[in-house]
Design a protein around this motif. Structure first.
Motif, PDB file in Angstrom:
ATOM      1  N   VAL A   1       0.870  -1.180   0.000  1.00 10.70           N
ATOM      2  CA  VAL A   1       0.000   0.000   0.000  1.00 10.70           C
ATOM      3  C   VAL A   1       0.904   1.225   0.000  1.00 10.70           C
ATOM      4  O   VAL A   1       1.753   1.381   0.881  1.00 10.70           O
ATOM      5  CB  VAL A   1      -0.936   0.022   1.225  1.00 10.70           C
ATOM      6  CG1 VAL A   1      -1.767   1.309   1.230  1.00 10.70           C
ATOM      7  CG2 VAL A   1      -1.855  -1.200   1.203  1.00 10.70           C
ATOM      8  N   ALA A   2       0.727   2.080  -0.993  1.00  6.57           N
ATOM      9  CA  ALA A   2       1.607   3.245  -1.123  1.00  6.57           C
ATOM     10  C   ALA A   2       0.919   4.310  -1.967  1.00  6.57           C
ATOM     11  O   ALA A   2      -0.190   4.109  -2.482  1.00  6.57           O
ATOM     12  CB  ALA A   2       2.938   2.839  -1.747  1.00  6.57           C
ATOM     13  N   ASP A   3       1.599   5.425  -2.123  1.00  5.36           N
ATOM     14  CA  ASP A   3       1.106   6.511  -2.954  1.00  5.36           C
ATOM     15  C   ASP A   3       0.839   6.001  -4.359  1.00  5.36           C
ATOM     16  O   ASP A   3       1.693   5.367  -4.973  1.00  5.36           O
ATOM     17  CB  ASP A   3       2.130   7.637  -3.024  1.00  5.36           C
ATOM     18  CG  ASP A   3       2.409   8.243  -1.668  1.00  5.36           C
ATOM     19  OD1 ASP A   3       1.831   7.770  -0.672  1.00  5.36           O
ATOM     20  OD2 ASP A   3       3.210   9.176  -1.596  1.00  5.36           O
ATOM     21  N   ASN A   4      -0.343   6.311  -4.886  1.00  2.00           N
ATOM     22  CA  ASN A   4      -0.696   5.710  -6.169  1.00  2.00           C
ATOM     23  C   ASN A   4       0.149   6.212  -7.333  1.00  2.00           C
ATOM     24  O   ASN A   4       0.387   5.481  -8.290  1.00  2.00           O
ATOM     25  CB  ASN A   4      -2.189   5.867  -6.460  1.00  2.00           C
ATOM     26  CG  ASN A   4      -2.681   7.282  -6.293  1.00  2.00           C
ATOM     27  OD1 ASN A   4      -1.950   8.159  -5.829  1.00  2.00           O
ATOM     28  ND2 ASN A   4      -3.923   7.524  -6.661  1.00  2.00           N
ATOM     29  N   GLY A   5       0.621   7.444  -7.272  1.00  2.00           N
ATOM     30  CA  GLY A   5       1.490   7.931  -8.339  1.00  2.00           C
ATOM     31  C   GLY A   5       2.764   7.122  -8.421  1.00  2.00           C
ATOM     32  O   GLY A   5       3.253   6.792  -9.504  1.00  2.00           O
ATOM     33  N   VAL A   6       3.307   6.770  -7.265  1.00  4.26           N
ATOM     34  CA  VAL A   6       4.541   5.982  -7.207  1.00  4.26           C
ATOM     35  C   VAL A   6       4.275   4.546  -7.675  1.00  4.26           C
ATOM     36  O   VAL A   6       5.053   3.966  -8.437  1.00  4.26           O
ATOM     37  CB  VAL A   6       5.117   5.985  -5.776  1.00  4.26           C
ATOM     38  CG1 VAL A   6       6.339   5.085  -5.684  1.00  4.26           C
ATOM     39  CG2 VAL A   6       5.468   7.394  -5.349  1.00  4.26           C
TER      40      VAL A   6
ATOM     41  N   ALA B   1       4.258   0.628 -14.376  1.00  5.13           N
ATOM     42  CA  ALA B   1       4.425   0.966 -15.793  1.00  5.13           C
ATOM     43  C   ALA B   1       5.848   0.725 -16.279  1.00  5.13           C
ATOM     44  O   ALA B   1       6.065   0.395 -17.451  1.00  5.13           O
ATOM     45  CB  ALA B   1       4.040   2.419 -16.027  1.00  5.13           C
ATOM     46  N   ASN B   2       6.821   0.879 -15.384  1.00  4.95           N
ATOM     47  CA  ASN B   2       8.223   0.757 -15.785  1.00  4.95           C
ATOM     48  C   ASN B   2       8.859  -0.575 -15.402  1.00  4.95           C
ATOM     49  O   ASN B   2      10.063  -0.771 -15.592  1.00  4.95           O
ATOM     50  CB  ASN B   2       9.034   1.898 -15.167  1.00  4.95           C
ATOM     51  CG  ASN B   2       8.718   3.238 -15.800  1.00  4.95           C
ATOM     52  OD1 ASN B   2       9.163   3.536 -16.904  1.00  4.95           O
ATOM     53  ND2 ASN B   2       7.912   4.051 -15.117  1.00  4.95           N
ATOM     54  N   ASN B   3       8.064  -1.473 -14.844  1.00  4.38           N
ATOM     55  CA  ASN B   3       8.576  -2.799 -14.457  1.00  4.38           C
ATOM     56  C   ASN B   3       7.572  -3.874 -14.877  1.00  4.38           C
ATOM     57  O   ASN B   3       6.974  -4.567 -14.045  1.00  4.38           O
ATOM     58  CB  ASN B   3       8.825  -2.860 -12.948  1.00  4.38           C
ATOM     59  CG  ASN B   3       9.935  -1.938 -12.492  1.00  4.38           C
ATOM     60  OD1 ASN B   3      11.110  -2.285 -12.495  1.00  4.38           O
ATOM     61  ND2 ASN B   3       9.554  -0.729 -12.103  1.00  4.38           N
ATOM     62  N   ALA B   4       7.402  -4.004 -16.183  1.00  4.72           N
ATOM     63  CA  ALA B   4       6.412  -4.939 -16.721  1.00  4.72           C
ATOM     64  C   ALA B   4       6.682  -6.389 -16.288  1.00  4.72           C
ATOM     65  O   ALA B   4       5.753  -7.186 -16.107  1.00  4.72           O
ATOM     66  CB  ALA B   4       6.389  -4.849 -18.241  1.00  4.72           C
TER      67      ALA B   4
END
Length: 289
Positions: free
Chosen positions: A207-212, A218-221
């Motif tokens: 659970v964390a900030d959704n932007g992060v 997106a960058n770790n498919a």
């Protein structure tokens, strides 16, 4: 008087007259004393202007896309661009220093940092010990799980192992759900470390900030994650923290923020990182610590 004596007399007299003429010619008029050399005038030099204050900015550069380090070791990100633009409008200089999240607020209280920008959620508790410029970003929590997970809502995490970044809003909400002393809460120094633990199977969710979270997924498919939103997460807002009572700096930052929002600079920065103007972005695409 004989002729010889007369000649000697004339010779003697002539010599005497010549001597008198020479003496008269050799006299010089007294010379006036040369005026004393005047001392050079002392020109008072203006004191050198004091160097402009450079405001020290603390940021935990492990929170892309808000703040991180590029391959050159430079601190970059949304927060960095926003504060840089604010400083330019406010006519102040800033210098960013990578500061670990744990202890970041102590650096502000002790005067080691003048302001903090690090996806910091404005909370009533934090307002007791610091002031906030802004808000400058709307935020919300998000759940990251593996694509095969059956987790569909926040309440599903009640008895599962959950990774969070220590001291963040994610830590707070999971602590309320499971209890602060729950052994199922796994705390990490950064959200990427928590997400790596999820990838390794050490936790069931993060659970964390959704932007992060969105940026990481997106960058770790290869991680094969999916995200789960829940209306139970209250909307949050980010602010720029300054030492309690520093009204002068607070006013400069708020004015600079208003200026970059008015002239379109803020929207340009937002679009660079999130792909849409802030006003049009849905709440689910935001984030917070």
């Amino acid at each position: 008087m004989t002729a010889l004596n007369t000649r000697r007399f004339l010779q003697t007299a002539g010599l005497a007259v010549a001597g008198l003429l020479l003496a008269a010619c050799s006299k010089q008029e007294p010379t006036a004393a040369a005026p004393a050399a005047s001392a050079p005038a002392v020109v008072a030099s203006a004191p050198a202007p004091a160097p402009a204050k450079v405001y020290a900015v603390g940021t935990d550069a492990a929170y892309a896309p808000f703040e991180s380090q590029n391959e050159k070791g430079e601190i970059v990100g949304f927060d960095i661009d926003v504060v840089t633009a604010i400083a330019k409008k406010a006519g102040i200089e800033v210098k960013f220093t990578n500061t670990p999240w744990e202890g970041i607020f102590n650096t502000l209280g002790q005067g080691d940092r003048d302001l903090l920008v690090s996806a910091i959620t404005i909370t009533d508790e934090r307002k007791q010990t610091m002031d906030f410029a802004g808000p400058y970003f709307d935020a919300q929590q998000l759940i990251a799980v593996k694509k095969t997970s059956k987790i569909s809502k926040f309440d599903d995490l009640k008895k599962l192992k959950v990774g969070v970044q220590t001291g963040t809003t994610g830590d707070e909400v999971v602590s309320k759900l499971q209890g602060k002393t729950s052994t199922n809460i796994k705390r990490f120094e950064s959200t990427p470390l928590a997400l790596k633990e999820l990838e390794a199977g050490g936790v069931d969710a993060v659970v964390a900030d959704n932007g992060v979270v969105i940026n990481y997924v997106a960058n770790n498919a290869d991680s094969k994650f999916k995200t789960v939103a829940d209306k139970a997460f209250a909307p949050e807002q980010y602010g720029i923290a300054v030492k309690k009572g520093n009204a002068e700096l607070l006013d400069k930052l708020n004015k600079g923020l208003a200026d970059i929002k008015a002239d379109g600079t803020y929207d340009q920065i937002y679009a660079k990182y999130f792909g849409a103007p802030a006003a049009a972005a849905p709440a689910a695409s935001a984030a917070s610590k």
